[in-house]
Each structure stands twice: as C-alpha cells, then as structure tokens.
Scaffold this motif. Structure first.
Motif, short mmCIF file in Angstrom:
data_model
loop_
_atom_site.label_atom_id
_atom_site.label_comp_id
_atom_site.label_asym_id
_atom_site.label_seq_id
_atom_site.Cartn_x
_atom_site.Cartn_y
_atom_site.Cartn_z
N SER A 1 0.83 -1.21 0.00
CA SER A 1 0.00 0.00 0.00
C SER A 1 0.86 1.25 0.00
CB SER A 1 -0.89 0.02 1.24
OG SER A 1 -1.79 -1.05 1.23
N ASN A 2 0.30 2.32 -0.56
CA ASN A 2 0.93 3.65 -0.57
C ASN A 2 2.34 3.65 -1.14
OD1 ASN A 2 -1.41 4.57 0.62
ND2 ASN A 2 -0.57 4.51 2.68
N PHE A 3 2.59 2.76 -2.09
CA PHE A 3 3.93 2.69 -2.67
C PHE A 3 4.20 3.97 -3.45
CE2 PHE A 3 7.07 1.53 -5.86
CZ PHE A 3 8.03 0.93 -5.07
N ASN A 4 5.32 4.61 -3.15
CA ASN A 4 5.71 5.85 -3.80
C ASN A 4 6.90 5.56 -4.71
OD1 ASN A 4 6.63 8.34 -4.59
ND2 ASN A 4 6.60 9.23 -2.53
N PRO A 5 6.68 5.39 -6.02
CA PRO A 5 7.77 5.02 -6.93
C PRO A 5 8.93 6.01 -6.94
CG PRO A 5 5.65 4.96 -8.07
CD PRO A 5 5.40 5.51 -6.70
N GLU A 6 8.66 7.27 -6.63
CA GLU A 6 9.74 8.26 -6.62
C GLU A 6 10.74 8.03 -5.50
OE1 GLU A 6 6.78 11.05 -6.55
OE2 GLU A 6 6.35 10.47 -8.61
N ARG A 7 10.37 7.26 -4.49
CA ARG A 7 11.24 6.98 -3.35
C ARG A 7 12.08 5.73 -3.55
NH1 ARG A 7 12.91 9.85 -0.15
NH2 ARG A 7 12.84 8.40 1.54
N TRP A 8 11.97 5.11 -4.74
CA TRP A 8 12.66 3.85 -5.02
C TRP A 8 13.40 3.92 -6.33
CZ3 TRP A 8 12.55 -0.03 -1.42
CH2 TRP A 8 11.66 0.17 -0.36
N ARG A 9 14.45 3.13 -6.46
CA ARG A 9 15.21 3.01 -7.70
C ARG A 9 15.34 1.53 -8.03
NH1 ARG A 9 14.17 7.52 -7.20
NH2 ARG A 9 15.51 9.31 -6.99
N VAL A 10 15.27 1.23 -9.32
CA VAL A 10 15.51 -0.14 -9.77
C VAL A 10 17.01 -0.26 -10.02
CG1 VAL A 10 15.04 -1.87 -11.53
CG2 VAL A 10 13.22 -0.33 -10.80
N THR A 11 17.64 -1.22 -9.37
CA THR A 11 19.08 -1.44 -9.53
C THR A 11 19.29 -2.78 -10.23
OG1 THR A 11 19.36 -2.53 -7.39
CG2 THR A 11 19.56 -0.13 -7.43
N PRO A 12 20.40 -2.93 -10.94
CA PRO A 12 20.61 -4.18 -11.69
C PRO A 12 20.83 -5.41 -10.81
CG PRO A 12 22.48 -2.71 -11.96
CD PRO A 12 21.44 -1.95 -11.19
N ASP A 13 21.43 -5.22 -9.63
CA ASP A 13 21.75 -6.40 -8.82
C ASP A 13 20.97 -6.52 -7.52
OD1 ASP A 13 23.08 -4.19 -7.84
OD2 ASP A 13 24.86 -5.28 -7.25
N ARG A 14 20.25 -5.49 -7.09
CA ARG A 14 19.49 -5.54 -5.83
C ARG A 14 18.00 -5.29 -6.02
NH1 ARG A 14 23.20 -8.03 -3.17
NH2 ARG A 14 24.98 -6.81 -2.51
N GLY A 15 17.58 -5.16 -7.27
CA GLY A 15 16.16 -4.90 -7.52
C GLY A 15 15.80 -3.50 -7.05
N LEU A 16 14.64 -3.36 -6.47
CA LEU A 16 14.21 -2.08 -5.93
C LEU A 16 14.97 -1.77 -4.65
CD1 LEU A 16 10.36 -2.32 -6.37
CD2 LEU A 16 11.83 -0.58 -7.34
N VAL A 17 15.48 -0.55 -4.57
CA VAL A 17 16.21 -0.09 -3.39
C VAL A 17 15.74 1.33 -3.12
CG1 VAL A 17 18.49 0.43 -2.42
CG2 VAL A 17 18.20 -1.53 -3.94
N GLU A 18 15.67 1.70 -1.85
CA GLU A 18 15.29 3.06 -1.50
C GLU A 18 16.18 4.07 -2.22
OE1 GLU A 18 13.83 4.10 2.79
OE2 GLU A 18 15.62 2.86 2.86
N ALA A 19 15.58 5.10 -2.76
CA ALA A 19 16.31 6.13 -3.51
C ALA A 19 17.41 6.75 -2.66
CB ALA A 19 15.36 7.19 -4.02
N ASP A 20 17.15 7.02 -1.39
CA ASP A 20 18.16 7.63 -0.51
C ASP A 20 19.39 6.74 -0.39
OD1 ASP A 20 16.45 9.75 -0.14
OD2 ASP A 20 15.82 9.15 1.87
N ALA A 21 19.18 5.43 -0.30
CA ALA A 21 20.31 4.50 -0.18
C ALA A 21 21.12 4.47 -1.47
CB ALA A 21 19.81 3.10 0.17
N VAL A 22 20.44 4.49 -2.61
CA VAL A 22 21.14 4.49 -3.90
C VAL A 22 21.93 5.79 -4.04
CG1 VAL A 22 20.86 4.50 -6.41
CG2 VAL A 22 19.50 2.94 -5.00
N ASP A 23 21.30 6.92 -3.71
CA ASP A 23 21.99 8.21 -3.82
C ASP A 23 23.20 8.27 -2.90
OD1 ASP A 23 20.04 8.92 -5.65
OD2 ASP A 23 18.89 10.14 -4.21
N ALA A 24 23.08 7.75 -1.69
CA ALA A 24 24.21 7.74 -0.75
C ALA A 24 25.35 6.86 -1.27
CB ALA A 24 23.74 7.27 0.62
#
Length: 185
Positions: free
Chosen positions: A151-174
């Motif tokens: 529920s309430n999934f916010n796609p802008e807060r997530w990134r698709v990564t090649p080896d970890r699938g969906l990851v929080e955008a903040d974690a990818v940016d960091a």
C-alpha cells in the motif's frame, strides 16, 4: 563500522522464528482481507513507512518500542491489544530485517512470554526490501502501486538497480555519493 547484528540463530532465540517472503505472502493476504489471527508490525521510520508498506501492516516505529522511556509499557500495550483482537501470529519487519526488526521481534517475544500471552512472534526474512522485490513484477515500478500486497507505494522513493532490484532512492543516492556504485554526482 559497527559489528553485524547477531542472527536469530546466533542469539539462541527459539521463540522467534524467521518467515520467508514466500511463506509471508499468504499471511499478508489473510491480514489484508481482515483476518485477525495474523498481524503485521512495521517498525521502520515514519518516512520509510510513508514510501510504501505491506498492506494491513500496523506502523509502530522501532523507537517507540525500544528507545523511549515508556517503551516497555508501549510494547506491553501493543501485545495486549493484538491478543485481545484475536491475533495468534505477529509478523515483525523493518527494511531489511537485519537490526531493528530482529531486535523488536526478540523483545516482543520475550515480553509476550513473560506476560503469558499466546502470541507467536515471527520475523520477515529480508524485511520490506525483500517483500517488495518479491511482489515487484517485470521491472514495472508502477505495478506495485496497483497491487494488493503493498500500500501507498511511492515510486519516486525507489530506484531499480541491476543487482538488488528495488532499493530506496536515498540508499542508492548515498552509495553513489560514496563512489560505491557508478553514476556518482
């Protein structure tokens, strides 16, 4: 870097067991359909919870159950309300179920045992990250928003990564800022 938290097996905590995402899906479906015997407790931060959560999960931040002066009373109140509502299984998770989730699960299981409550406390293996990636279909982030398990999934807060699938955008940016992955600032 702090040491890795001990796994449930390493702590000898026999009264908390891990549930795989595959085992959790039917429990989540039952909870989402109003089945009171299964209750899901999401101990992530307010911001994490707001970016998407398991349908039917009750949000109780980690800090409320372990870090405040009234934490034990809050945990006891939570457990009593779950049992009074007909819960038999309490499925706890955080983002990865590596630290906050296991700590809360052990604490709740111990408290339930001390209070004589008949609640089975379980931990979702891999946490919300594994769950959302399990129900994520075919690389279409928008499909999660239309699903009935998240529920309430916010796609802008997530990134698709090649080896970890969906990851929080903040974690990818960091990770990019630290040079741990390509595409840095």
């Amino acid at each position: 870097m702090p040491p890795r938290p001990m796994s449930l097996e390493e702590t000898g905590s026999a009264h908390v067991h891990a549930i795989s995402v595959e085992e959790a899906v039917p429990l989540v479906q039952r909870a989402a359909n109003g089945e009171p015997k299964v209750q899901i407790i999401d101990v992530r931060s307010d911001e994490e919870f707001a970016s998407g959560h398991i349908t039917g999960a009750r949000h109780v931040p980690f800090s409320d159950l372990l870090e405040s002066a009234a934490a034990e009373a809050r945990a006891a109140e939570l457990l009593a309300s779950l049992e009074a509502g007909g819960a038999e299984t309490v499925l706890v998770h955080c983002m990865y179920s590596q630290s906050r989730g296991p700590t809360v699960a052990r604490s709740l299981a111990s408290l339930a045992e001390d209070k004589g409550l008949r609640l089975e406390v379980a931990l979702l293996e891999g946490g919300f990250h594994s769950f959302v990636n399990h129900v994520h279909s075919g690389g279409d982030v928008a499909a999660i928003s239309a699903g009935d398990l998240v529920s309430n999934f916010n796609p802008e807060r997530w990134r698709v990564t090649p080896d970890r699938g969906l990851v929080e955008a903040d974690a990818v940016d960091a990770a990019r800022e630290l040079g741990l992955i390509d595409g840095g600032p």
